[in-house]
Write a protein that holds these residues in place. Sequence first.
Motif: not given
Length: 109
Positions: A80-84, A51-55, A69-76, A11-14
């Motif tokens: 961990q927060y630092e990875d995002y 939309f930003v997701t890790g799903d 709409l754009p969906v940004l799928v994050l792969r880490v 949540r703090k990524l916001r």
Amino acid sequence: MKILLDENMPRKLRYRFGGAYEVVTVQDLGWSGKKNGELLRLMVEAGIDAFVTGDRRMLYEQNWQNHPLPVLVLRVQEDQYEDYLALMPQILALLAAGAPPGPSVIAGE
């Protein structure tokens, strides 16, 4: 631009998006536990721009012609927060360039 962070994102990524973006979380909107199809419909109705997701299932489960709409799928490597946080330059660059509708994968090293 209004961005929604999925419930699987820190949540703090916001706070890392800067003043050009209004960032809300799934939890803020009371949408926790919604399935992806219903969540996408709610986003379109609410005027969410991205939309930003890790799903990773978002890449394959939806008919993207129905959800413009754009969906940004994050792969880490680690969830961990630092990875995002390390992906923020790529995320911001993609948003600034006008991310296309549908999923875009942003991967860490």
